[in-house]
Write an enzyme that holds these catalytic residues in place. Sequence first.
Site, PDB file in Angstrom:
ATOM      1  CE  LYS A  22      -1.741   1.483   4.133  1.00 52.49           C
ATOM      2  NZ  LYS A  22      -1.425   2.886   4.470  1.00 52.49           N
ATOM      3  CG  ASN A  23       2.203   2.769   3.545  1.00 54.26           C
ATOM      4  OD1 ASN A  23       1.059   3.127   3.249  1.00 54.26           O
ATOM      5  ND2 ASN A  23       2.583   2.529   4.800  1.00 54.26           N
ATOM      6  NE  ARG A  93      -1.687  11.984   8.631  1.00 53.62           N
ATOM      7  CZ  ARG A  93      -1.907  13.172   9.172  1.00 53.62           C
ATOM      8  NH1 ARG A  93      -3.075  13.445   9.691  1.00 53.62           N
ATOM      9  NH2 ARG A  93      -0.966  14.087   9.196  1.00 53.62           N
ATOM     10  CB  CYS A 117      -4.209  11.006  12.338  1.00 54.81           C
ATOM     11  SG  CYS A 117      -3.477   9.432  12.245  1.00 54.81           S
ATOM     12  NE  ARG A 122       0.576   9.976  10.384  1.00 56.23           N
ATOM     13  CZ  ARG A 122       0.117   9.059   9.552  1.00 56.23           C
ATOM     14  NH1 ARG A 122      -1.092   8.565   9.709  1.00 56.23           N
ATOM     15  NH2 ARG A 122       0.854   8.634   8.548  1.00 56.23           N
ATOM     16  N   PRO A 123       2.452  16.032  11.753  1.00 55.27           N
ATOM     17  CG  PRO A 123       4.445  16.863  12.652  1.00 55.27           C
ATOM     18  CD  PRO A 123       3.426  15.766  12.828  1.00 55.27           C
ATOM     19  CG  ASP A 308       3.189   1.316   9.582  1.00 56.11           C
ATOM     20  OD1 ASP A 308       2.772   2.148  10.404  1.00 56.11           O
ATOM     21  OD2 ASP A 308       3.463   1.607   8.398  1.00 56.11           O
ATOM     22  NE  ARG A 400      -7.171   4.185   5.943  1.00 55.09           N
ATOM     23  CZ  ARG A 400      -6.212   4.702   6.676  1.00 55.09           C
ATOM     24  NH1 ARG A 400      -6.333   4.785   7.977  1.00 55.09           N
ATOM     25  NH2 ARG A 400      -5.121   5.170   6.128  1.00 55.09           N
TER      26      ARG A 400
HETATM   27  N1  EPU Z   1       7.159  14.166  11.164  1.00 56.05           N
HETATM   28  C1  EPU Z   1       7.471  15.460  11.520  1.00 56.05           C
HETATM   29  N2  EPU Z   1       7.293  16.448  10.594  1.00 56.05           N
HETATM   30  C2  EPU Z   1       6.841  16.201   9.341  1.00 56.05           C
HETATM   31  C3  EPU Z   1       6.543  14.871   8.977  1.00 56.05           C
HETATM   32  C4  EPU Z   1       6.715  13.876   9.927  1.00 56.05           C
HETATM   33  O1  EPU Z   1       7.880  15.721  12.648  1.00 56.05           O
HETATM   34  O2  EPU Z   1       6.713  17.133   8.555  1.00 56.05           O
HETATM   35  C5  EPU Z   1       7.318  13.091  12.155  1.00 56.05           C
HETATM   36  C6  EPU Z   1       6.033  12.322  12.412  1.00 56.05           C
HETATM   37  O3  EPU Z   1       5.221  12.958  13.366  1.00 56.05           O
HETATM   38  C7  EPU Z   1       6.569  11.002  12.894  1.00 56.05           C
HETATM   39  C8  EPU Z   1       7.845  10.821  12.086  1.00 56.05           C
HETATM   40  O4  EPU Z   1       8.189  12.126  11.605  1.00 56.05           O
HETATM   41  O5  EPU Z   1       6.928  11.087  14.253  1.00 56.05           O
HETATM   42  C9  EPU Z   1       7.722   9.896  10.913  1.00 56.05           C
HETATM   43  O6  EPU Z   1       6.560  10.184  10.168  1.00 56.05           O
HETATM   44  P1  EPU Z   1       6.525  10.057   8.592  1.00 56.05           P
HETATM   45  O7  EPU Z   1       6.397  11.406   7.978  1.00 56.05           O
HETATM   46  O8  EPU Z   1       7.644   9.179   8.138  1.00 56.05           O
HETATM   47  O9  EPU Z   1       5.139   9.291   8.374  1.00 56.05           O
HETATM   48  P2  EPU Z   1       4.282   9.360   7.075  1.00 56.05           P
HETATM   49  O10 EPU Z   1       5.173   9.536   5.914  1.00 56.05           O
HETATM   50  O11 EPU Z   1       3.143  10.303   7.278  1.00 56.05           O
HETATM   51  C10 EPU Z   1       4.395   6.796   6.516  1.00 56.05           C
HETATM   52  C11 EPU Z   1       3.400   5.682   6.355  1.00 56.05           C
HETATM   53  C12 EPU Z   1       2.818   5.326   7.711  1.00 56.05           C
HETATM   54  C13 EPU Z   1       3.970   4.908   8.632  1.00 56.05           C
HETATM   55  C14 EPU Z   1       5.015   6.026   8.714  1.00 56.05           C
HETATM   56  C15 EPU Z   1       6.245   5.644   9.509  1.00 56.05           C
HETATM   57  C16 EPU Z   1       2.566   6.088   4.116  1.00 56.05           C
HETATM   58  C17 EPU Z   1       1.436   6.452   3.251  1.00 56.05           C
HETATM   59  N3  EPU Z   1       2.355   6.120   5.443  1.00 56.05           N
HETATM   60  O12 EPU Z   1       3.661   7.893   7.051  1.00 56.05           O
HETATM   61  O13 EPU Z   1       1.967   4.215   7.494  1.00 56.05           O
HETATM   62  O14 EPU Z   1       3.484   4.629   9.917  1.00 56.05           O
HETATM   63  O15 EPU Z   1       5.443   6.384   7.382  1.00 56.05           O
HETATM   64  O16 EPU Z   1       6.858   4.550   8.969  1.00 56.05           O
HETATM   65  O17 EPU Z   1       3.625   5.699   3.629  1.00 56.05           O
HETATM   66  C18 EPU Z   1       0.173   2.768   7.955  1.00 56.05           C
HETATM   67  O18 EPU Z   1       0.386   2.213   6.854  1.00 56.05           O
HETATM   68  O19 EPU Z   1      -0.593   2.273   8.828  1.00 56.05           O
HETATM   69  C19 EPU Z   1       0.836   4.016   8.260  1.00 56.05           C
HETATM   70  C20 EPU Z   1       0.417   4.855   9.208  1.00 56.05           C
END
Ligand code: EPU
Length: 421
Positions: A22-23, A93, A117, A122-123, A308, A400
């Site tokens: 998915k991701n 998201r 969320c 999740r900034p 995850d 999802r």
């Molecule tokens: N973070 C920041 N600032 C930002 C972005 C992120 O501080 O601008 C922080 C987040 O709060 C978190 C960390 O950085 O503490 C990592 O978050 P990341 O941005 O890597 O998460 P994401 O890209 O929004 C993806 C996956 C998530 C998975 C996370 C971590 C996708 C679509 N989603 O999210 O998947 O948990 O990486 O590996 O790729 C899931 O599939 O259930 C899921 C939530």
Amino acid sequence: MQLFEINGGNRLRGTVPISGAKNAALPIMAASILVDGETVLRNVPDLADVRQMQALLAKLGVRCERDAEGALHLTVEDEMNTHAEYDIVSKMRASVCVMGPLLAKRKRAQVAMPGGCAIGDRPIGLHIQGLQALGADFELTNGDVLLKAKKMRGSEIFLGGPFGSSVTATANVLMAATLAEGTTTIESAACEPEIVDLADYLIACGARIAGHGTPRVTIEGVATLTGTSHTVIPDRIEAGTFMIAGAITNGELMLEGARIDHLRAVVDRLRRIGVIVDRAEKGLVVSSARRIEPVDITTQPYPGFPTDLQAQAMALLSLADGNSCITEKIYPDRFLHVGELSRMGAQLRKEGPTVIIEGVKRLIGAPVMASDLRASAALILAGLIAKGTTRVQRAYHIDRGYEKIEEKLSAVGASIRRLEA
Ligand code: EPU
């Protein structure tokens, strides 16, 4: 609203085909905005999130159809719309992944801020900072991020945040930089296999990218990208979830398509607690014949133990012969499953971002509430071994991210059915 009813206690045996990730699929679908001509994506799972991304792309002028073999065909037909609205972004998201491609290709991206969320704050500040470094002007308007850039220019960008690298921020900057003028270097880039898969797709479209899969990724901008065929990698989180299903039921599962090189940290922890994991010609075989040992787990960015799989690991360790500790370093509030697992008899004590798990001999079936995708998977896993009947409310969370989960589990011996509440 649908729910899953599970009668626990069956040992799972047999083969489970692992679906596409998915991701990986979601950002690659968004990346199709960047390319001229048709993208053909194979191994895209049929999931609620994928259908949401199809709906978003359709609004953004991308024709998006599945053929009889299941491959997804994506072609940009109309570049006028640059607005990803709140009604879709708030449901998924990963919609933020259109931000980089829209900006790079259409010079404007208006994307609703996703907001809070169930797994915590999740900034998206890193996404915006990265795109600003490539030359975008940013403003916040009516809850939307508005980015504009007449010309994108390569830059040196640091994408580390307080919890390490960001997966989708790396994806957004990587995608935007492919069409920027000059060289971009991303430092502290996410190293997840899903980023490597995105880069591989972009390279096949004509992008010039080096270092993907390491914390330093270099991108030489090109003038155009051209559509191509690409096969999405197998879903390591689905594979990890089924590895735990095999372990928790003392069963033996062959996970067809699972890649051990994407699951090293998970394999390490499972072997440490007495689960047997072997590489097979077509995937991985997982088996467990006795009560598992306790272990400590800390979630980390790849190649560390994935957040995850944290909830699913907690379900497993709640049955260990001793005390374990799980520390969540990515989303310190991602613990809504703790209360629900406790309803099934798990002995869990939360202290800040850590949960201390006192292993019990058995879990007991109960009605429980899914709160997010991975928490629901943990409750289903607990239900597979709990004595009696477990009803997991809000099946839509699992839909999802897990393709045909009840069919895959039933095929290897689980007693699970989907019911209308
Ligand atoms: N973070 C920041 N600032 C930002 C972005 C992120 O501080 O601008 C922080 C987040 O709060 C978190 C960390 O950085 O503490 C990592 O978050 P990341 O941005 O890597 O998460 P994401 O890209 O929004 C993806 C996956 C998530 C998975 C996370 C971590 C996708 C679509 N989603 O999210 O998947 O948990 O990486 O590996 O790729 C899931 O599939 O259930 C899921 C939530």
